[in-house]
Write an enzyme that holds these catalytic residues in place. Structure first.
Site, mmCIF file in Angstrom:
data_model
loop_
_atom_site.group_PDB
_atom_site.id
_atom_site.type_symbol
_atom_site.label_atom_id
_atom_site.label_comp_id
_atom_site.label_asym_id
_atom_site.label_seq_id
_atom_site.Cartn_x
_atom_site.Cartn_y
_atom_site.Cartn_z
ATOM 1 N N HIS A 74 35.324 52.402 48.437
ATOM 2 C CA HIS A 74 36.696 52.581 47.963
ATOM 3 C C HIS A 74 37.226 53.982 48.224
ATOM 4 C CE1 HIS A 74 34.942 49.362 45.392
ATOM 5 N NE2 HIS A 74 36.071 48.787 45.694
ATOM 6 N N CYS A 96 35.509 52.567 53.500
ATOM 7 C CA CYS A 96 36.009 51.551 54.419
ATOM 8 C C CYS A 96 37.027 52.174 55.371
ATOM 9 C CB CYS A 96 36.645 50.410 53.638
ATOM 10 S SG CYS A 96 37.484 49.195 54.679
ATOM 11 N N GLU A 126 39.986 53.017 44.532
ATOM 12 C CA GLU A 126 40.686 53.206 45.807
ATOM 13 C C GLU A 126 42.009 53.932 45.603
ATOM 14 O OE1 GLU A 126 43.126 50.619 49.073
ATOM 15 O OE2 GLU A 126 41.264 49.713 48.328
ATOM 16 N N ASN A 219 39.765 42.225 44.584
ATOM 17 C CA ASN A 219 40.102 41.180 45.550
ATOM 18 C C ASN A 219 39.534 39.830 45.141
ATOM 19 O OD1 ASN A 219 37.638 40.427 47.512
ATOM 20 N ND2 ASN A 219 37.461 42.589 46.989
ATOM 21 N N SER A 261 33.331 41.576 48.725
ATOM 22 C CA SER A 261 32.095 42.297 48.397
ATOM 23 C C SER A 261 30.924 41.344 48.164
ATOM 24 C CB SER A 261 32.308 43.164 47.148
ATOM 25 O OG SER A 261 33.293 44.142 47.375
#
Length: 281
Positions: A74, A96, A126, A219, A261
């Site tokens: 994140h 990422c 994030e 997510n 994930s």
């Protein structure tokens, strides 16, 4: 017997697979203890399995001084990264690449004189890692919050990678009345959009949906929400041990999806368990 169908796009994304490969290689080769700055990914079961291999979670670079430290997927703040590089034996950046793009976009908008708005969840790692890249940036979670912002000349928008397009569109619509110019850089990850679209497509047809992934995963929670709207018999689990055979009574089509994930092995384990339950009923 019921059919079990896995969504056409489901499970670990590129960024997660990359991070897991990095941490596994570090655990195998590092001559000093290995840590992650915050949970590497939002999947408690994966984090638990890493702990069994000796990879522990720390909350600050100071806790990993002299050791190997991985920066979570994140992202981390520039200050955290700087301290890590000063203190640690080795720093591996598992952020990422799509999150990096959010940082770069926010910084560019700030340099160009925009009031930066980050569409996302306040407090999410994030989002917290993105804010320092654009001085004065603010977080907006929904259209109501956007409508409450003070008017200004130029607003520049970036988005938490796991947000939905629908929420982004509603926020932007609300922002149009708050500035003379609204510039949007859509930083939603393609994998997020693909997962959500495939989930919706399957949920429309399924009698039962099983969504696999961490309950703290933004997510994955969003997938569960999308699924529940279209298939009331939706169940969000973290692993096969949470399955209940009663869920599948009378089902002809059982849909399975998983958050970004969630490793492929976790999906296979859940599907195998469902197959056994269905066969026994």
């Amino acid at each position: 017997m019921a059919r079990i169908v896995i969504a056409s796009e489901a499970g670990a994304c590129y960024g997660v697979e990359r991070a897991l490969k990095m941490v596994e290689e570090a655990a195998d080769t590092s001559e000093v203890p290995v840590h992650t700055l915050g949970p590497l990914i939002h999947n408690p079961r994966v984090v638990g399995s890493l702990a069994e291999k000796g990879v522990t979670v720390v909350s600050s670079p100071e806790e990993a001084a002299g050791h190997t430290l991985l920066l979570r997927t994140h992202g981390v703040t520039p200050d955290e990264e700087g301290r890590a590089r000063d203190l640690c034996h080795e720093v591996l950046d598992a952020t990422c690449p799509f999150v990096k793009k959010v940082h770069q976009a926010a910084a560019r908008l700030a340099r160009e004189g925009y009031q930066v708005v980050v569409v996302g969840e306040t407090g999410h790692p994030e989002v917290e890692a993105t804010l320092p890249h654009a001085e004065g940036a603010v977080v907006v979670g929904n259209a109501d919050e956007a409508a409450a912002l003070s008017e200004c000349k130029k607003i520049g928008v970036v988005v938490q990678t796991t947000q939905s397009r629908a929420n982004l569109e509603s926020v932007v619509s609300a922002l149009l009345g708050r500035a003379e110019e609204v510039r949007v850089i859509n930083t939603i990850c393609d994998a997020t959009s693909g997962h959500q679209g495939a989930c919706a497509e399957l949920a429309r047809e399924a009698d039962v949906m099983v969504v696999i992934g961490g309950r703290i995963s933004a997510n994955t929670k969003r997938l569960a929400e999308i699924s529940a709207e279209l298939c009331p018999r939706t169940h969000h689990i973290e692993g096969a041990d949470e399955l209940d055979p009663v869920w599948f009574d009378g089902a002809e089509l059982i849909g399975v999806t998983a958050g970004a994930s969630t490793p492929a092995a976790h999906i296979r384990s859940v599907v195998s368990s469902i197959e056994s339950m269905v066969q026994q009923s």
